[in-house]
Design an enzyme around this catalytic site. Structure first.
Site, PDB file in Angstrom:
ATOM      1  CB  CYS A 286      27.540  37.919  33.178  1.00 45.49           C
ATOM      2  SG  CYS A 286      28.849  38.330  34.349  1.00 45.49           S
TER       3      CYS A 286
ATOM      4  CB  CYS B  70      27.151  35.591  37.572  1.00 43.99           C
ATOM      5  SG  CYS B  70      27.469  37.313  37.123  1.00 43.99           S
TER       6      CYS B  70
END
Length: 116
Positions: free
Chosen positions: A47, A44
């Site tokens: 991340c 995501c």
């Protein structure tokens, strides 16, 4: 009155919802012991932001370390992490659930590498 209700079956479940096998858990445990820097997360935005921050921190520290981005949930669960993104340095979870600032990442990496 619970006379006519169906008994609930007790099922064994692990941190990945019971989808793992002994082979995948063994592989995940083996990968966990590797030295290096890993970002744990699904890929995501947060991340990826943590990965970029850690990359910048390693560059400033002059460390030529590759960063592995682990997206397999069985491997993430092997670290005991339930909230991503997470940062693992030399096999030790040092942060989870937030995107570190570059200075925080530098401080953590220096501390872990100095104790190694």
């Amino acid at each position: 009155m619970e006379l006519f209700t169906k008994k609930k079956e007790k099922t064994k479940s692990c941190c990945c919802g019971g989808n793992c096998t002994p082979e995948t858990m063994t592989q995940a445990e083996a990968l966990k012991s590797d030295a290096g820097v890993k970002v744990l997360g699904s890929g995501c935005t947060k991340c990826n932001a943590l990965e970029n921050t850690v990359r910048a921190a390693l560059t400033e520290l002059g460390m030529d370390t590759t960063i592995d981005h682990v997206t397999d949930f069985a491997q993430i669960a092997a670290y005991g992490v339930m909230t991503t993104p997470a940062l693992v340095v030399d096999g030790k979870v040092v942060s989870y659930g937030k995107v570190l600032k570059k200075e925080e990442a530098k401080r953590i990496i220096q501390k872990i590498r100095a104790n190694a």
